[in-house]
Scaffold this motif. Structure first.
Motif, short mmCIF file in Angstrom:
data_model
loop_
_atom_site.label_atom_id
_atom_site.label_comp_id
_atom_site.label_asym_id
_atom_site.label_seq_id
_atom_site.Cartn_x
_atom_site.Cartn_y
_atom_site.Cartn_z
N ARG A 36 0.81 -1.22 0.00
CA ARG A 36 0.00 0.00 0.00
C ARG A 36 0.85 1.27 0.00
O ARG A 36 0.34 2.35 -0.26
CB ARG A 36 -0.88 0.06 1.25
CG ARG A 36 -1.77 -1.14 1.38
CD ARG A 36 -2.54 -1.09 2.68
NE ARG A 36 -3.19 -2.37 2.92
CZ ARG A 36 -3.94 -2.64 3.96
NH1 ARG A 36 -4.16 -1.73 4.87
NH2 ARG A 36 -4.47 -3.82 4.10
N PHE A 37 2.12 1.12 0.33
CA PHE A 37 2.93 2.34 0.49
C PHE A 37 3.52 2.81 -0.84
O PHE A 37 3.93 2.01 -1.66
CB PHE A 37 4.05 2.09 1.51
CG PHE A 37 3.54 1.77 2.88
CD1 PHE A 37 2.56 2.55 3.48
CD2 PHE A 37 4.02 0.68 3.58
CE1 PHE A 37 2.06 2.25 4.74
CE2 PHE A 37 3.54 0.37 4.84
CZ PHE A 37 2.56 1.16 5.43
N ASP A 38 3.56 4.13 -0.97
CA ASP A 38 4.22 4.71 -2.15
C ASP A 38 5.71 4.81 -1.93
O ASP A 38 6.47 4.87 -2.89
CB ASP A 38 3.63 6.10 -2.42
CG ASP A 38 2.17 6.00 -2.77
OD1 ASP A 38 1.87 5.48 -3.85
OD2 ASP A 38 1.33 6.38 -1.94
N CYS A 39 6.10 4.88 -0.68
CA CYS A 39 7.52 4.97 -0.36
C CYS A 39 7.71 4.63 1.11
O CYS A 39 6.84 4.95 1.93
CB CYS A 39 8.01 6.40 -0.64
SG CYS A 39 9.79 6.60 -0.51
N ILE A 40 8.82 3.99 1.44
CA ILE A 40 9.14 3.80 2.86
C ILE A 40 10.45 4.53 3.17
O ILE A 40 11.29 4.71 2.29
CB ILE A 40 9.22 2.31 3.27
CG1 ILE A 40 10.35 1.58 2.52
CG2 ILE A 40 7.89 1.61 3.03
CD1 ILE A 40 10.62 0.17 3.08
N VAL A 41 10.56 4.96 4.42
CA VAL A 41 11.79 5.60 4.89
C VAL A 41 12.37 4.69 5.97
O VAL A 41 11.73 4.46 7.00
CB VAL A 41 11.49 6.99 5.51
CG1 VAL A 41 12.79 7.67 5.93
CG2 VAL A 41 10.70 7.87 4.55
N PRO A 93 9.65 2.15 -3.49
CA PRO A 93 10.79 3.06 -3.32
C PRO A 93 11.17 3.18 -1.85
O PRO A 93 10.29 3.18 -0.97
CB PRO A 93 10.26 4.39 -3.86
CG PRO A 93 9.17 4.01 -4.80
CD PRO A 93 8.54 2.79 -4.22
N THR A 94 12.46 3.28 -1.60
CA THR A 94 12.95 3.24 -0.22
C THR A 94 13.99 4.33 0.02
O THR A 94 15.03 4.35 -0.66
CB THR A 94 13.57 1.85 0.07
OG1 THR A 94 12.56 0.85 -0.16
CG2 THR A 94 14.06 1.75 1.49
N VAL A 95 13.69 5.23 0.95
CA VAL A 95 14.67 6.23 1.37
C VAL A 95 15.41 5.66 2.57
O VAL A 95 14.78 5.23 3.54
CB VAL A 95 13.97 7.56 1.77
CG1 VAL A 95 14.99 8.59 2.25
CG2 VAL A 95 13.16 8.12 0.60
N LEU A 128 15.23 2.24 -7.16
CA LEU A 128 14.21 2.86 -6.31
C LEU A 128 14.74 3.17 -4.91
O LEU A 128 13.97 3.49 -4.01
CB LEU A 128 12.99 1.94 -6.21
CG LEU A 128 12.25 1.67 -7.53
CD1 LEU A 128 11.06 0.75 -7.28
CD2 LEU A 128 11.79 2.96 -8.17
N ALA A 129 16.06 3.07 -4.73
CA ALA A 129 16.64 3.38 -3.41
C ALA A 129 17.29 4.76 -3.42
O ALA A 129 17.97 5.13 -4.38
CB ALA A 129 17.68 2.32 -3.05
#
Ligand SMILES: NC(=O)C1=CN([C@@H]2O[C@H](COP(=O)(O)OP(=O)(O)OC[C@H]3O[C@@H](n4cnc5c(N)ncnc54)[C@H](OP(=O)(O)O)[C@@H]3O)[C@@H](O)[C@H]2O)[C@@H](O)CC1
Ligand SMILES: Nc1ncnc2c1ncn2[C@@H]1O[C@H](COP(=O)(O)OP(=O)(O)OP(=O)(O)O)[C@@H](O)[C@H]1O
Ligand SMILES: [Mg+2]
Length: 384
Positions: free
Chosen positions: A175-180, A208-210, A231-232
């Motif tokens: 469900r997430f557009d991006c995780i940090v 995508p992952t920050v 995507l990192a």
């Protein structure tokens, strides 16, 4: 990929149609496209190269060109309109993996910043100790007390606890557009193992992952977690960058060759985008180096990097969906992760500047967060 925006970018297409095909061929659009593409070469302190600054520019060019981003144009371009037809979640769902006994501020700063920039939902996955504290900072955040540190897990239960943590987070991941990953995570070995599994899962799911803070400590010692992952995004501060360079390039940070070294680091890791934080934020995906050097604030209070990671998560999601919705009209080589870093950097700096104007030496991170909204409004008005 998020169900709301990623897998189904119709809302974004609608937004484009709403703005009209005329817009796509208009001089204003072409100008913005030009601004986006032309991250115009500048001198080292960030101004346009003038004859008096040519020498400085030449010096920076000798060490590899650095381009000053037209960051305001980037923010305007990727920020979605507040369309009345859209529903909750379409402006972004972000999750922060972080928060332990010692650190509850960092995950809060990252998660609340994501909301203040404009995401619809912001989750925090943290340890049980941290959860109640983080919840008490803000009812806006959705807090999952699922992580465990070594001290709370018996040796013979580690495997089962680790599996159930992964199973719990996997329910949410798509469900997430991006995780940090990393703000206030701590460095407990059991926790680090669990988070490694979470990162592998996110990667398989194309989320995508920050990676920031202690997430960078983890990744520096296990580069495979981000290797060849476009995507990192890694957002190292001065110490985190030093550790990355030492580990990956096997040498010391070289300021005279800053842009070449950053490019080499990205290339060696492969595919990732790195934002090296500092006086100017240097951003690269291994192809070219862009900087944001708009002056922010002379206050260096802890937590500004956390605001940045939450903001970058939102902007890179917006950029990604904007580019996905613009297949026909957009330059293919633009990397949404780079755009996200540029936009996040500018917004933090603008907010820090406004907060400092008001609070001077007493400026703290929560003061800066208060100005995220106004800063974005100044660049890209919501009523547009
Ligand atoms: N309110 C909160 O909850 C906040 C929590 N936070 C969380 O804290 C966690 C750790 O993040 P971090 O940035 O403090 O850790 P790290 O980069 O290791 O530097 C720590 C200090 O160590 C030193 N130092 C380290 N390496 C060095 C080196 N190679 N060479 C020289 N010195 C070196 C240096 O101190 P100095 O020596 O300058 O006194 C540096 O200042 C992480 O989870 C983060 O998210 C923050 O976000 C802030 C707000
Ligand atoms: N010397 C500087 N001059 C101006 N701005 C700076 C300077 N150093 C950092 N910044 C700004 O502060 C932001 C946060 O960078 P910083 O290096 O403080 O991150 P950090 O150490 O990870 O922060 P945190 O305390 O949240 O962990 C960067 O985006 C950058 O814009
Ligand atoms: Mg940090």
């Amino acid at each position: 990929m998020s169900l709301s925006m990623g897998a189904c970018p119709h809302a974004w297409r609608h937004h484009l149609q709403h703005r009209g095909h005329m817009w796509a061929t208009s001089p204003a659009f072409r100008r913005q496209l030009f601004l986006l593409r032309s991250l115009a070469p500048t001198c080292a302190h960030g101004g346009r190269a003038s004859s008096s600054s040519l020498q400085v520019h030449a010096m920076s060019a000798a060490a590899g060109p650095v381009y000053e981003a037209d960051a305001e144009a980037v923010v305007r371009r990727i920020t979605p309109p507040l369309d009345r037809a859209r529903h909750k979640g379409q402006a972004g769902k972000i999750a922060v993996i972080g928060g332990c006994r010692e650190y509850t501020g960092a995950p809060y700063f990252a998660a609340i910043s994501a909301l203040k920039v404009g995401a619809d939902l912001s989750h925090v996955f943290c340890t049980k100790d941290a959860a109640t504290v983080i919840k008490s900072y803000s009812p806006e955040l959705i807090v999952h007390p699922i992580l465990e540190e070594s001290y709370s897990v018996k040796d013979d239960e580690r495997e089962s606890v680790s599996s159930s943590i992964l199973a719990e987070i996997a329910k949410w991941m798509e469900r997430f557009d991006c995780i940090v990953v990393g703000p206030g995570l701590g460095r407990d070995t059991f926790l680090m193992d669990c988070v490694s599994n979470i990162m592998r899962h996110a990667r398989q799911a194309n989320i995508p992952t920050v990676v920031d803070g202690d997430g960078l400590f983890l990744v520096t010692n296990n580069i495979g977690l981000v290797e060849d992952n476009p995507l990192a995004i890694l957002t190292p501060n001065v110490y985190e960058y030093k550790r990355l360079v030492q580990k990956v390039l096997n040498c010391e940070v070289n300021e005279e060759n800053a842009s070449e070294q950053l490019t080499a680091l990205c290339q060696k890791i492969g595919g990732v985008t790195i934002m090296r934080k500092g006086k100017a934020d240097l951003i690269s995906d291994g192809k070219k180096v862009t900087q944001v050097s708009t002056f922010g604030s002379p206050r260096r209070c802890g937590g500004q990097g956390d605001i940045l990671s939450g903001s970058v998560a939102v902007f890179s999601s917006w950029a990604r969906h904007f580019l996905l919705s613009n297949e026909q009209t957009t330059e293919k080589s633009v990397n949404p992760m780079v755009l996200g870093c540029i936009a996040g950097s500018l917004l933090l700096r603008k907010a820090a500047s406004l907060a400092f104007e008001k609070n001077k030496r007493s400026t703290v991170t929560t003061d800066i967060i208060e100005f995220l909204g106004q800063s974005l409004e100044d660049i890209s008005p919501a009523g547009r």
